[in-house]
Design a protein around this motif. Structure first.
Motif, short mmCIF file in Angstrom:
data_model
loop_
_atom_site.label_atom_id
_atom_site.label_comp_id
_atom_site.label_asym_id
_atom_site.label_seq_id
_atom_site.Cartn_x
_atom_site.Cartn_y
_atom_site.Cartn_z
N GLU A 70 0.86 -1.34 0.03
CA GLU A 70 -0.05 -0.15 -0.05
C GLU A 70 0.94 1.31 0.25
O GLU A 70 0.47 2.52 0.01
CB GLU A 70 -0.80 -0.01 1.19
CG GLU A 70 -2.03 -0.98 1.19
CD GLU A 70 -2.60 -1.23 2.42
OE1 GLU A 70 -2.32 -0.51 3.31
OE2 GLU A 70 -3.77 -2.15 2.45
N GLY A 71 2.04 0.93 0.20
CA GLY A 71 3.07 2.32 -0.15
C GLY A 71 3.61 2.51 1.34
O GLY A 71 4.39 3.71 1.23
N ASN A 72 3.40 2.05 2.37
CA ASN A 72 3.99 2.34 3.55
C ASN A 72 5.55 1.95 3.80
O ASN A 72 5.80 0.68 4.08
CB ASN A 72 3.15 1.89 4.77
CG ASN A 72 1.72 2.49 4.70
OD1 ASN A 72 1.46 3.60 4.30
ND2 ASN A 72 0.74 1.61 5.06
N LEU A 73 6.21 2.98 3.31
CA LEU A 73 7.92 2.45 3.43
C LEU A 73 8.59 3.18 4.65
O LEU A 73 9.25 4.02 4.33
CB LEU A 73 8.29 2.60 1.99
CG LEU A 73 7.64 1.78 0.92
CD1 LEU A 73 8.46 2.46 -0.37
CD2 LEU A 73 7.98 0.49 1.12
N ASN A 74 8.04 3.12 5.63
CA ASN A 74 8.63 3.73 6.96
C ASN A 74 10.02 3.15 7.44
O ASN A 74 10.18 2.84 8.72
CB ASN A 74 7.56 4.16 7.69
CG ASN A 74 7.05 2.84 8.47
OD1 ASN A 74 7.11 2.02 7.79
ND2 ASN A 74 6.53 3.08 9.98
N PHE A 75 10.79 2.69 6.42
CA PHE A 75 12.23 2.05 7.04
C PHE A 75 13.00 2.31 5.79
O PHE A 75 12.78 2.72 4.78
CB PHE A 75 11.91 0.64 7.08
CG PHE A 75 11.33 -0.19 5.85
CD1 PHE A 75 12.02 -0.47 4.82
CD2 PHE A 75 9.72 -0.27 5.80
CE1 PHE A 75 11.39 -1.21 3.78
CE2 PHE A 75 9.15 -0.90 4.75
CZ PHE A 75 10.03 -1.08 3.69
N ASP A 76 14.45 2.17 6.08
CA ASP A 76 15.50 2.25 5.32
C ASP A 76 15.98 0.98 4.75
O ASP A 76 16.81 0.82 4.03
CB ASP A 76 16.63 3.30 5.87
CG ASP A 76 16.09 4.58 6.45
OD1 ASP A 76 15.79 5.30 5.75
OD2 ASP A 76 16.32 4.61 7.80
N LYS A 77 15.99 -0.07 5.53
CA LYS A 77 16.23 -1.43 5.30
C LYS A 77 15.18 -2.37 5.82
O LYS A 77 14.65 -2.28 6.86
CB LYS A 77 17.79 -1.64 5.99
CG LYS A 77 18.35 -2.92 5.46
CD LYS A 77 18.99 -3.03 4.16
CE LYS A 77 19.98 -1.97 3.96
NZ LYS A 77 20.59 -1.88 2.58
N ARG B 189 8.01 -5.14 -7.26
CA ARG B 189 7.75 -3.86 -7.90
C ARG B 189 7.95 -2.66 -7.21
O ARG B 189 7.91 -1.45 -7.56
CB ARG B 189 6.29 -3.90 -8.74
CG ARG B 189 5.10 -4.16 -7.99
CD ARG B 189 3.84 -4.53 -8.33
NE ARG B 189 2.83 -4.72 -7.62
CZ ARG B 189 2.01 -3.91 -7.08
NH1 ARG B 189 2.21 -2.52 -7.03
NH2 ARG B 189 1.04 -4.23 -6.16
N VAL B 190 7.43 -2.69 -5.87
CA VAL B 190 7.54 -1.62 -4.99
C VAL B 190 9.07 -1.42 -4.32
O VAL B 190 9.21 -0.28 -4.18
CB VAL B 190 6.43 -1.93 -3.89
CG1 VAL B 190 6.44 -0.73 -2.57
CG2 VAL B 190 5.23 -2.15 -4.14
N LEU B 191 9.67 -2.47 -4.01
CA LEU B 191 10.89 -2.22 -3.38
C LEU B 191 11.95 -2.24 -4.38
O LEU B 191 13.08 -1.57 -4.09
CB LEU B 191 11.05 -3.27 -2.51
CG LEU B 191 10.09 -3.82 -1.32
CD1 LEU B 191 10.48 -4.98 -0.32
CD2 LEU B 191 10.02 -2.47 -0.49
N GLY B 192 11.96 -2.95 -5.48
CA GLY B 192 13.12 -2.79 -6.48
C GLY B 192 13.59 -1.81 -6.98
O GLY B 192 14.81 -1.51 -6.60
N PRO B 193 12.64 -0.83 -7.40
CA PRO B 193 13.22 0.55 -7.60
C PRO B 193 14.06 1.39 -6.77
O PRO B 193 14.66 2.35 -6.89
CB PRO B 193 12.01 1.32 -8.22
CG PRO B 193 11.07 0.19 -8.50
CD PRO B 193 11.33 -0.96 -7.46
N ARG B 194 13.41 0.88 -5.42
CA ARG B 194 14.45 1.89 -4.43
C ARG B 194 15.31 1.13 -3.53
O ARG B 194 15.92 1.44 -2.68
CB ARG B 194 13.05 1.88 -3.26
CG ARG B 194 11.79 2.71 -3.65
CD ARG B 194 10.94 2.92 -2.68
NE ARG B 194 9.72 3.69 -2.92
CZ ARG B 194 8.42 3.58 -3.92
NH1 ARG B 194 8.71 2.41 -4.64
NH2 ARG B 194 7.80 4.34 -4.10
N GLY B 195 15.93 -0.07 -4.29
CA GLY B 195 16.82 -0.81 -3.78
C GLY B 195 16.73 -1.47 -2.41
O GLY B 195 17.47 -1.64 -1.62
N LEU B 196 15.19 -1.75 -2.08
CA LEU B 196 15.20 -2.23 -0.54
C LEU B 196 14.57 -3.55 -0.81
O LEU B 196 14.44 -4.13 0.27
CB LEU B 196 13.86 -1.25 0.01
CG LEU B 196 14.23 0.18 0.16
CD1 LEU B 196 12.82 0.58 0.59
CD2 LEU B 196 15.19 0.07 1.26
#
Length: 235
Positions: free
Chosen positions: A106-113, A129-136
């Motif tokens: 749902e787009g809640n990415l409140n973390f760095d790793k 598809r959500v994490l890949g472009p952000r390197g997560l």
């Protein structure tokens, strides 16, 4: 052609474009040049003799910076059962199972790793598809798919970071804050150099290190003599 600010133009005039600086000189120059109102990050830009379009010339690994990154790293963990409590006790900032997967979708990415245990490998595939472009996206090679949650969380919070070459064969790696002691930044640079050398791809031919630049968030790129990296002396 991009226009530089007066501050940046004045800095460029203080650099000798015909010189390759030592790592220590470059760091000290960037410290002296810094005049912004926030703490800048020291960044390393390394051109390697690699062509990442070939599988045997790709470089992706991790390094533990001995003096830390200076960044507060928020770690999330996807796991289940007793591992949920283990992750919480180890200092994870966000812990969950299927509920956390749904939050990420749902787009809640409140973390760095993001770290996941192996039993969730199939379920986290949908997060690509959500994490890949952000390197997560978690992966075993980066140490983010593991059952040893305590050690993984501790390492990432204390300065472990992942790096990989971009499509042109260049690495861009932050190695600490400009407010760190110069010797501490040099130790972090040494650790990165050792890691890059140890993980040299099997398909690498010829000259491996082509060029090295040090820069700060708002500062210029300063060319560094690669041959002096192995002569770094710290106290």
């Amino acid at each position: 052609m991009p226009k530089h600010s007066r501050r940046f133009t004045n800095i460029l005039q203080k650099l000798d474009k015909s010189l390759l600086y030592s790592p220590e000189e470059a760091i000290n120059l960037l410290k002296n040049f810094s005049s912004v109102k926030f703490v800048e990050t020291l960044e390393v830009h390394i051109a390697l003799g690699l062509d990442p379009k070939y599988a045997d010339q790709q470089l992706r690994s991790t390094v533990i910076l001995p003096k830390g990154s200076g960044k507060v790293v928020r770690v999330a963990v996807i796991t289940q059962g007793e591992k949920l409590n283990e992750a919480t006790l180890a200092g994870a900032d966000v812990v969950g199972s299927d509920d956390l997967i749904q939050q990420i979708l749902e787009g809640n990415l409140n973390f760095d790793k993001l770290i996941a245990t192996p039993d969730f490998m199939l379920l986290i595939a949908k997060l690509g598809r959500v994490l890949g472009p952000r390197g997560l996206m978690p992966s075993p090679k980066s140490g983010t798919v593991t059952n040893d949650l305590k050690n993984a969380i501790s390492e990432f919070k204390s300065g472990k970071l992942e790096y990989k070459v971009d499509r042109t064969g260049i690495l861009h790696v932050p190695i600490g804050k400009l407010t760190f002691d110069t010797d501490d930044l040099l130790l972090n640079l040494q650790a990165l150099q050792d890691s890059i050398d140890k993980n040299r791809p099997s398909g690498s031919k010829g000259k491996y290190w082509k060029s090295l630049y040090l820069s700060s968030t708002m500062g210029p790129g300063i060319p560094v003599d690669v041959s002096l990296l192995r002569d770094i002396k710290t106290v």
